[in-house]
Design an enzyme around this catalytic site. Structure first.
Site, short mmCIF file in Angstrom:
data_model
loop_
_atom_site.label_atom_id
_atom_site.label_comp_id
_atom_site.label_asym_id
_atom_site.label_seq_id
_atom_site.Cartn_x
_atom_site.Cartn_y
_atom_site.Cartn_z
N GLU A 124 -8.91 -1.63 -29.69
CA GLU A 124 -7.74 -2.28 -30.28
C GLU A 124 -6.82 -2.91 -29.23
OE1 GLU A 124 -6.78 -2.56 -33.84
OE2 GLU A 124 -5.76 -4.06 -32.63
N VAL A 127 -6.96 -6.84 -27.28
CA VAL A 127 -6.40 -8.12 -27.74
C VAL A 127 -5.04 -7.87 -28.38
CG1 VAL A 127 -6.73 -10.13 -29.26
CG2 VAL A 127 -8.72 -9.00 -28.26
N ILE A 131 -0.29 -5.20 -30.99
CA ILE A 131 -0.53 -5.70 -32.36
C ILE A 131 -1.84 -5.13 -32.92
CG2 ILE A 131 -0.84 -7.76 -33.79
CD1 ILE A 131 0.39 -9.40 -31.51
N GLY A 182 5.75 -6.24 -15.19
CA GLY A 182 4.49 -5.53 -15.44
C GLY A 182 3.62 -6.18 -16.51
N GLU A 185 -1.53 -9.72 -15.00
CA GLU A 185 -2.69 -9.06 -14.41
C GLU A 185 -2.47 -8.98 -12.90
OE1 GLU A 185 -5.52 -8.05 -16.37
OE2 GLU A 185 -4.00 -8.46 -17.86
N LYS A 200 -10.01 -12.86 -24.81
CA LYS A 200 -9.48 -12.34 -26.07
C LYS A 200 -9.92 -13.18 -27.27
CE LYS A 200 -5.51 -10.21 -23.79
NZ LYS A 200 -4.14 -10.45 -23.29
N1 HSE Z 1 -1.87 -9.87 -18.68
C1 HSE Z 1 -2.06 -9.68 -20.06
C2 HSE Z 1 -1.04 -10.52 -20.81
C3 HSE Z 1 -1.88 -8.23 -20.39
O1 HSE Z 1 -0.11 -11.01 -20.17
O2 HSE Z 1 -1.17 -10.72 -22.01
C4 HSE Z 1 -2.25 -7.86 -21.77
O3 HSE Z 1 -3.59 -8.09 -22.04
#
Ligand code: HSE
Length: 397
Positions: A124, A127, A131, A182, A185, A200
Site C-alpha cells: 500500500e 504509491v 493514501i 524528508g 529520495e 508508481k
Molecule cells: N520521494 C517520494 C515522493 C517519497 O516525494 O513522493 C514517497 O514515495
C-alpha cells in the site's frame, strides 16, 4: 501475539517503529492481539540506541526464526530488498513493502511467490504515501473496467512546483526545502526526473490492467525543464503545472503510459492538489470518476500505510489468503504510441511570430508563448518545424 521484523531502520522504517509503539493500544484493540517488533534489520551501527537489543545486521536471523510471521521491507532500492522479500515469502512469511522500485521491477515475481506459499505480499505504501489507493484498486475496483488513471504521484516534485508557482522560489531552493522536510529520495534524480512517479504509475497500471510494464519503456519526463516563465504563463492560463502519471486503455486494447509535466486547468480536481500532497483520479466504466487525495510522502504518513498492510495481513492470517493480484510482465507490443496521443500543448518560441491557428499567451524577453489546438505529437512536430522552441508542455488530457 504477532511478531514481526522491520527491514531498514531509515525514515519510513523508523516511522513504523514509532507508530507501532504509539498506537500499541489501538492496534491491540483492532487485532485482538499484540503486535511486537522482534527484530529491526539494518547493516548500520546503532550502538547506544534504545532499541539496540532488537537491531540485527543479518537477515538470516529473521528468516530462520519461526516466530516471525510478518516482514516489513522498507530498505529502498532493488537489492537486497527483492532478495530478502522473496526469501521471506518462500519461508512462509507475509511481506509488506513501501518499496516502489521493488514492486515495479519484480511485482509479478513476488506476487507469484506469495500465492505459491499461501502468504501475502502487500505494498500500500508504495504509491501515494498515506493514501489508500492500492487496496481500493485491488479490491473495490477489481471488477470494473478502468478507463484511466491520472495521478500526482510524487510529493517532492509537487512541493517544488507549488513553491515555484506560488512563492516564486527557484527550483534548487525548493528542492533543498523538500530534502530538509524528508520528502525527497536520497538521490533527488528519482523525484525530479520522474523516475519515482513512473514506478508508481506502472504499479497502478498493473493493478488496473494486470500487466506490469518495465519503467524504461515508459515515456518519462521530469520537472527540471519547468521554468519560472512556464509557471507565470500557467497562472495567466488559469492553470497549474503538475507532474502527472497517466495510464489508460486505448481503443485497440493497448496501454498508454507516460509521466510528464502538464498544464492542469482549474476545472480538473488535480489543479488544487498542492505541496507534498498527492492526488489520484481513477476513472472506471461503472464507478465513473474517483478522486483520492492525501499526503504522498513523509515519515509517519507513509509508515501509516505500511501499518495498514500489517494489520490487514494479521487479520487474514487465520482465514484464507488475501485476494492475490496476478500480474504478468508487459513489453512494447501492448504499449500504445504516446506520440500518437492527442492533447493541446503550451509552447514557447524565440521571436514574435507564432504558428497559424495558435493562441498567444504572453510575449516577454523576446519569447512568445502560445497554446495549440488538440493535436498529436506528430502534428506538433510539423507545427513547430522551423521555430526555435524553448518550452513545450502538454495540457492535461
Ligand atoms: N520521494 C517520494 C515522493 C517519497 O516525494 O513522493 C514517497 O514515495
Amino acid at each position: 501475539m504477532v511478531k514481526m521484523a522491520v527491514i531498514g531502520f531509515g525514515n519510513i522504517g523508523g516511522g513504523l517503529v514509532e507508530l507501532v509503539e504509539s498506537n500499541r493500544e489501538i492496534i491491540k484493540k483492532d487485532l485482538g492481539t499484540e503486535l511486537e517488533i522482534k527484530y529491526i534489520v539494518d547493516i548500520r551501527d546503532f550502538t547506544g540506541h534504545p532499541l539496540e537489543h532488537k537491531i540485527v545486521k543479518d537477515f538470516n536471523i529473521v528468516l530462520n526464526d519461526p516466530e516471525v510471521s510478518v516482514v516489513a521491507e522498507m530498505i529502498g532500492g532493488s537489492h537486497p530488498a527483492f532478495d530478502f522479500s522473496i526469501a521471506a515469502l518462500k519461508a512462509g512469511k507475509h511481506v509488506v513493502s513501501s518499496n516502489k522500485e521493488v514492486v515495479a521491477n519484480f511485482g509479478e515475481v513476488l506476487l507469484a511467490a506469495a500465492a505459491e506459499n499461501n502468504v501475502a505480499y502487500l505494498f500500500e505504501a508504495s504509491v501515494g504515501g498515506a493514501i489508500p489507493i492500492i487496496r481500493p484498486m485491488r479490491e473495490s475496483l477489481s471488477s470494473d473496467n478502468i478507463l484511466s488513471v491520472n495521478g500526482i504521484l510524487n510529493g517532492t516534485t509537487n512541493y517544488i512546483l507549488t513553491q515555484m508557482l506560488v512563492n516564486n522560489t527557484s527550483f534548487e531552493d525548493a528542492l533543498k526545502q523538500a530534502q530538509q522536510l524528508g520528502y525527497a529520495e536520497a538521490n533527488p534524480s528519482a523525484d525530479v526526473d520522474g523516475i519515482d512517479a513512473c514506478r508508481k504509475i506502472c504499479i497502478l497500471a498493473a493493478l488496473a490492467y494486470g500487466t506490469v510494464y518495465p519503467s524504461d519503456l515508459v515515456l518519462t519526463e521530469g520537472i527540471r525543464g519547468v521554468s519560472k516563465r512556464d509557471a507565470s504563463d500557467a497562472a495567466r492560463l488559469g492553470a497549474s503545472i503538475k507532474l502527472i502519471g497517466h495510464c489508460e486503455k486505448t481503443e485497440d486494447g493497448k496501454v498508454l503510459l507516460c509521466v510528464c509535466p502538464r498544464m492542469v486547468p482549474a476545472s480538473v480536481p488535480l489543479y488544487s492538489v498542492s505541496d507534498v500532497f498527492n492526488g489520484i483520479m481513477v476513472s472506471g466504466e461503472a464507478v465513473g470518476d474517483l478522486m483520492f487525495y492525501g499526503r504522498g510522502a513523509g515519515r509517519i504518513p507513509t509508515a501509516g500505510a505500511v501499518l495498514a498492510d500489517i494489520v490487514e495481513v494479521v487479520k487474514h492470517m487465520s482465514s484464507a489468503q488475501l485476494p492475490p493480484a496476478k500480474w504478468v510482465r508487459g513489453d512494447e507490443s501492448t504499449l500504445a504510441d504516446v506520440k500518437a496521443a492527442k492533447c493541446a500543448y503550451y509552447c514557447r518560441i524565440e521571436g514574435e511570430k507564432i504558428p497559424d491557428g495558435c493562441v498567444m499567451v504572453s510575449y516577454e524577453d523576446g519569447q512568445t508563448s502560445f497554446s495549440t489546438d488538440v493535436i498529436d505529437g506528430y502534428a506538433l512536430d510539423t507545427l513547430l518545424d522551423g521555430y526555435a522552441v524553448t518550452s513545450k508542455i502538454r495540457f492535461f488530457a
